[in-house]
Design an enzyme around this catalytic site. Structure first.
Site, PDB file in Angstrom:
ATOM      1  N   PHE A  12      41.458 -51.420   1.210  1.00  0.00           N
ATOM      2  CA  PHE A  12      42.635 -52.161   0.755  1.00  0.00           C
ATOM      3  C   PHE A  12      43.838 -51.222   0.702  1.00  0.00           C
ATOM      4  O   PHE A  12      44.749 -51.389  -0.082  1.00  0.00           O
ATOM      5  CB  PHE A  12      42.408 -52.743  -0.658  1.00  0.00           C
ATOM      6  CG  PHE A  12      41.362 -53.812  -0.738  1.00  0.00           C
ATOM      7  CD1 PHE A  12      40.831 -54.400   0.408  1.00  0.00           C
ATOM      8  CD2 PHE A  12      40.914 -54.267  -1.979  1.00  0.00           C
ATOM      9  CE1 PHE A  12      39.863 -55.406   0.313  1.00  0.00           C
ATOM     10  CE2 PHE A  12      39.961 -55.271  -2.073  1.00  0.00           C
ATOM     11  CZ  PHE A  12      39.422 -55.829  -0.924  1.00  0.00           C
ATOM     12  N   CYS A  48      45.216 -49.080   3.747  1.00  0.00           N
ATOM     13  CA  CYS A  48      45.922 -48.561   4.914  1.00  0.00           C
ATOM     14  C   CYS A  48      47.387 -49.016   4.918  1.00  0.00           C
ATOM     15  O   CYS A  48      47.667 -50.220   4.930  1.00  0.00           O
ATOM     16  CB  CYS A  48      45.216 -49.037   6.182  1.00  0.00           C
ATOM     17  SG  CYS A  48      45.883 -48.310   7.662  1.00  0.00           S
ATOM     18  N   CYS A  90      54.220  -4.664 -10.819  1.00  0.00           N
ATOM     19  CA  CYS A  90      55.466  -5.210 -10.246  1.00  0.00           C
ATOM     20  C   CYS A  90      55.848  -4.405  -9.010  1.00  0.00           C
ATOM     21  O   CYS A  90      55.856  -3.181  -9.031  1.00  0.00           O
ATOM     22  CB  CYS A  90      56.591  -5.143 -11.279  1.00  0.00           C
ATOM     23  SG  CYS A  90      58.207  -5.655 -10.630  1.00  0.00           S
ATOM     24  N   CYS A 124      60.294  -6.950  -6.081  1.00  0.00           N
ATOM     25  CA  CYS A 124      60.933  -7.888  -5.142  1.00  0.00           C
ATOM     26  C   CYS A 124      62.057  -8.669  -5.808  1.00  0.00           C
ATOM     27  O   CYS A 124      62.951  -9.179  -5.137  1.00  0.00           O
ATOM     28  CB  CYS A 124      59.902  -8.853  -4.565  1.00  0.00           C
ATOM     29  SG  CYS A 124      59.243 -10.036  -5.762  1.00  0.00           S
ATOM     30  N   CYS A 162      64.957 -17.222 -11.820  1.00  0.00           N
ATOM     31  CA  CYS A 162      65.382 -17.498 -13.201  1.00  0.00           C
ATOM     32  C   CYS A 162      66.895 -17.697 -13.266  1.00  0.00           C
ATOM     33  O   CYS A 162      67.395 -18.567 -13.958  1.00  0.00           O
ATOM     34  CB  CYS A 162      64.950 -16.355 -14.116  1.00  0.00           C
ATOM     35  SG  CYS A 162      65.260 -16.713 -15.864  1.00  0.00           S
ATOM     36  N   CYS A 208      59.219 -21.299 -19.079  1.00  0.00           N
ATOM     37  CA  CYS A 208      59.116 -22.423 -18.134  1.00  0.00           C
ATOM     38  C   CYS A 208      58.072 -22.222 -17.041  1.00  0.00           C
ATOM     39  O   CYS A 208      57.716 -23.150 -16.332  1.00  0.00           O
ATOM     40  CB  CYS A 208      60.472 -22.698 -17.504  1.00  0.00           C
ATOM     41  SG  CYS A 208      61.020 -21.451 -16.321  1.00  0.00           S
ATOM     42  N   CYS A 260      59.103 -18.024 -13.091  1.00  0.00           N
ATOM     43  CA  CYS A 260      58.978 -16.646 -12.603  1.00  0.00           C
ATOM     44  C   CYS A 260      57.540 -16.352 -12.196  1.00  0.00           C
ATOM     45  O   CYS A 260      57.283 -15.705 -11.180  1.00  0.00           O
ATOM     46  CB  CYS A 260      59.451 -15.653 -13.659  1.00  0.00           C
ATOM     47  SG  CYS A 260      58.649 -15.841 -15.269  1.00  0.00           S
ATOM     48  N   CYS A 306      56.352 -15.217  -8.370  1.00  0.00           N
ATOM     49  CA  CYS A 306      55.891 -13.825  -8.250  1.00  0.00           C
ATOM     50  C   CYS A 306      54.780 -13.721  -7.203  1.00  0.00           C
ATOM     51  O   CYS A 306      53.793 -14.452  -7.259  1.00  0.00           O
ATOM     52  CB  CYS A 306      55.376 -13.325  -9.593  1.00  0.00           C
ATOM     53  SG  CYS A 306      54.792 -11.614  -9.520  1.00  0.00           S
TER      54      CYS A 306
END
Lengths: 428, 444
Positions: free
Chosen positions: A138, A140, A347, A350, A357, A384, A387, A391
């Site tokens: 039912f 497609c 780290c 980069c 941010c 949030c 970052c 990363c």
């Protein structure tokens, strides 16, 4: 969590359809013929939903399209292929052959016809061939719906319920209803299938889409001569939509039949996510189209290892395990707080987090000028996750919980009971 | 201007770093992290926005990619091939800190710039004519970069080149497994297609024309005449089979050299010219090639990555060894030598003799500063023109860049210095200055 002493048992019973593991091939080109399905079973697939049977159609040439991302081909995929184009006699003969050779594997036959009489006949023939279950297509979203089938059925709960009722009237094997995601809320459609008597549902079918446009010919893709049409979107990119719809049904108190989860499953990890949100079995198509049946080896190993690690002896024990924690926004703790921490050792400098941010979040990660390792202004960090997402170094940025001294308080508690919220961060 | 002849010994060389196919370029471009304030940009003397040009390859905007490169460095095509990226942009790729192979920036730059050349794309037009004219001495990378920038600003340019060919060391000196002379010529043609650059080849400033002539006819002068001839050790000039390395390299890049019967060659020196020379001799078919250096492997000034490649080609090194004399006998050359200690002092009793059929001296080049030494305000430091960050020599209207000023660096340094000097010249001319309006004190 204590590791299980016994080897995890992957045997699956989804709506009465038994298979050696929860991994099924979805109804699609990889399940077009008996020869293919037998090779898939040899590779390790537990079940296969046969490419939809109905009145055989004629397909267009040029029928697949893909969306690529930073050099990765086909993170999203779409098709304008229809149901089987092979004679029904041939299909049924091959189904019987597969069942004879692979009695313990699940063969589910996907069906799509129009009239009550047609449903009766095709269900009878499917069962005669040895089908372990039926899946009513039912869903497609292209071609067939223009003929009053596929998503034209799935988008109308009353039609869905009626045709499901027909199928249940004629079938002796379990009936799954395959739902279309091309609806505002999936729940009424799952409930309609249940009212019709379905033993379970499978979702999602593909999403109505235009995969791209040929910018030099001014024609959408996939291009069929000078024209194109909307197709069904699938592949890795649709997994979040599928997970939400599976979870939405699984947590609905009125919905209590099994789910076969579909949508962007590439590996064991994706499969487990679907299972944790309520899928008893998991169906795969696109990744097999892109990489072949052989991917199931890793899926079986990955799931087995995962179950052993968490002490799950059977797949039932993990199905739905994450459903209770799929809640409403108003129930989330507004006083829960995380901040980002950068591991200076790993780290690489980069500074993708700085730009992300700065441009996309709350301007709280800053270059120092002394080394390439940025610093986080923790008073401003809202936690949030952006970052951490950008990363490139695994584990370099972690989101760390902060004990801010506030008692947990949701929006609902705040509005209803005046619960105290912590001061906002980054809101100035 | 005479083009390099087609019969050149350098033709036997293949590229050490072959060109990317489109598929390879896309795969590599898509690996780039697109760093913020990227270290690779800071490592580039011309400051090419490397993440941006790489992203444009990935999005199939190769034209934009090439524009980004050439906007910063008009010699981006040759620099893509000849830059020691291992110690510049690639060496500073953040992936190095992650244990992941760094982005092959040079090869990606070659991809974009080669496509630009193949498609015939040009990106820059001459500025509106200012009526000012600048003389550029030497037709190497520094002058080409300077002239191109000056043309964009609308100033007329005349380049004086003592050789018949142009392009400087890019044409006469670059190792042929990096770039051959005809490709350098392609670059000269492409750069000069901006128009308005007069080339005077076969004219040596200081001999055929004087700086006083230039001050009479031009508003400003850019000095980019590079370095002088190979340095020689005592008592070896004139012995058959002994050559200056730079001179020898120029000969096989611009024509044919006969190395029949040369079984063993020695290259004296430990710098980049020496490392080039040993690899070149090997590539030209000399069975045994060795570098003879006064110091240790760790102390050599040639790039480690280049020497590493030489070692893989079965090139030998004779460390801590100093030639003391050369002799030609019936069975070839002989180099008398002594071993040196850590402080490069001769070790007593270590005298020995090294057989050779060919010896190249790669012990540095002379400086050409004397050509200009008579001009008031121009200061020299061991033959090198002393300039400020803008290429200003201290004599009003005189600017310099490239090897003549930096003492011998990379093409990319010359490109950066030529461009910086053009900006300074433009500013000087804009302030209504001109050599033609000045009293020509001390001009020679």
């Amino acid at each position: 969590m204590a590791a299980a002493k016994v080897k995890p048992d992957l045997t699956t019973d989804c709506a009465g359809i038994r298979s050696p593991n929860p991994f099924w091939l979805a109804s699609a080109p990889p399940t077009n013929s008996g020869e293919q399905i037998m090779r898939a079973f040899d590779a390790g697939w537990g079940g296969a939903v046969w490419k939809t049977l109905g009145t055989p159609i004629q397909n267009v040439s040029s029928r697949f399209g893909a969306t690529n991302y930073r050099g990765t081909a086909a993170i999203g995929f779409n098709n304008i292929e229809l149901i089987t184009d092979r004679p029904l006699d041939v299909n049924f003969r091959e189904i019987a052959e597969v069942k004879k050779r692979y009695p313990d594997h699940a063969v589910i036959v996907s069906l799509m016809v129009e009239t009550r009489e047609e449903w009766k006949e095709i269900i009878q023939r499917s069962e005669d061939a040895g089908a372990d279950g039926l899946e009513l297509n039912f869903g497609c979203p292209h071609g067939m719906c223009e003929r009053g089938m596929g998503s034209a059925v799935g988008q109308e709960p009353k039609v869905n319920e009626r045709i499901t009722g027909w199928a249940k009237e004629f079938a002796t094997v379990p009936v799954l209803v395959k739902l279309t995601p091309n609806v505002g809320d999936i729940v009424p459609h799952g409930l309609a299938a249940k009212r019709g008597g379905a033993d379970g549902v499978s979702l999602i079918n593909t999403i109505k889409s235009i995969i791209g446009v040929d910018i030099d010919r001014f024609v959408p893709e996939p291009r069929v001569g000078g024209l194109s049409t909307n197709g069904g979107y699938c592949g890795a990119a649709v997994k979040p939509i599928a997970l939400h719809m599976v979870g939405a049904l699984a947590r609905d108190p009125g919905f209590d039949i099994p789910i076969s989860g579909i949508g962007g499953v590439r590996n064991w990890r994706d499969a487990i996510e679907f299972m944790l949100l309520g899928s008893t079995s998991v169906q795969v198509c696109t990744e097999v189209m892109l990489r072949g049946y052989r991917i199931v080896e890793d899926m079986i190993e990955g799931l087995t290892e995962y179950m052993a690690r968490h002490g799950f002896a059977t797949v039932d024990q993990l199905v739905g395990k994450a459903v209770p924690s799929f809640s409403e926004w108003g129930q989330l703790d507004l006083n829960y707080e995380t901040i980002a921490k950068i591991d200076a050792q790993s780290c690489i400098g980069c500074q993708l987090c700085v730009t992300a941010c700065h441009d996309g979040a709350h301007q709280c990660i800053h270059p120092t000028g002394e080394s390439r390792v940025p610093v986080i202004d923790e008073d401003e960090c809202v936690g949030c996750n952006l970052c951490q997402i950008v990363c490139p170094v695994p584990g370099c940025i972690s989101m760390v919980e902060v004990d801010n001294g506030y008692t947990p308080a949701t929006w609902n508690q705040h509005v209803g009971e005046g619960a105290t919220l912590r001061p906002k961060k980054g809101a100035h | 201007m005479i083009r390099p002849p087609s019969a050149r010994s350098e033709a036997v060389f293949d590229d050490f770093k072959p060109a990317y196919t489109t598929g390879q370029a896309l795969a590599e471009a898509n690996r780039c992290l697109y760093c913020s304030d990227a270290p690779c940009i800071q490592a580039c003397p011309t400051g090419i926005d490397i993440p941006e040009f790489i992203r444009k390859i990935a999005t199939d905007n190769v034209k934009g990619s090439a524009r980004t490169i050439f906007e910063a460095n008009i010699l981006g095509m040759s620099c893509a091939r000849v830059c020691p990226v291992e110690v510049l942009c690639v060496g500073d790729c953040v992936y190095n800190h992650m244990g992941v192979p760094p982005i092959q920036i040079g090869k990606l730059q070659r991809y974009s710039t080669d496509v630009a050349y193949a498609e015939g794309w040009t990106f820059f037009e001459a500025g509106e004519d200012t009526g000012k004219r600048v003389a550029l001495v030497g037709a190497g990378p520094a002058s080409l970069a300077c002239a191109h920038a000056l043309r964009r600003m609308g100033h007329g340019c005349t380049i004086f080149e003592k050789r018949a060919v142009v392009g400087g060391l890019n044409t006469t000196g670059v190792a042929p497994y990096k770039m051959k002379a005809d490709r350098s010529q392609d670059e000269v043609d492409w750069v000069l297609s901006i128009g308005g650059v007069e080339l005077k080849t076969g004219v040596e400033v200081g001999r055929d024309v004087t700086f006083a002539d230039l001050e009479r006819d031009f508003d400003a002068v850019f000095v980019g005449f590079g370095l002088g001839p190979d340095g020689w050790l005592p008592d070896c000039e004139g012995i058959a089979g002994i050559h200056g390395a730079v001179d020898f390299i120029e000969r096989f890049k611009l024509g044919e050299v006969d190395l029949d019967g040369v079984e063993r060659a020695l290259v004296i020196g430990g710098g980049n010219t020496a490392v080039d020379a040993v690899r070149e001799l090997k590539g030209l078919g000399v069975p045994r090639v060795a570098m003879v250096y006064r110091g240790t492997e760790a102390g050599m000034s040639g790039y480690a990555h280049e020497w590493q490649a030489a070692k893989l080609e079965n090139i030998e090194a004779i460390w801590q060894t100093q030639p003391t004399g050369f002799a030609r006998g019936d069975d070839g050359l002989a180099v008398d030598a002594v071993k040196l200690d850590e402080k490069k002092r001769p070790i007593e009793g270590s005298a020995h003799r090294l057989p050779a059929d060919l010896v190249l001296l790669a012990i540095g080049q002379g400086k050409l500063g004397e050509l200009i030494a008579g001009l008031d305000g121009v200061r020299l430091d061991r033959g090198r023109l002393v300039v400020d960050a803008h290429g200003y020599t201290g004599r009003p209207g005189y600017y310099a860049g490239g090897d003549a000023a930096n003492g011998g660096k990379e093409v990319v340094n010359a490109a950066a210095e030529g461009k910086a000097a053009a900006r300074a010249i433009d500013a000087w001319l804009a302030a209504d200055n001109s050599l033609r309006s000045q009293k020509t004190e001390g001009a020679v």
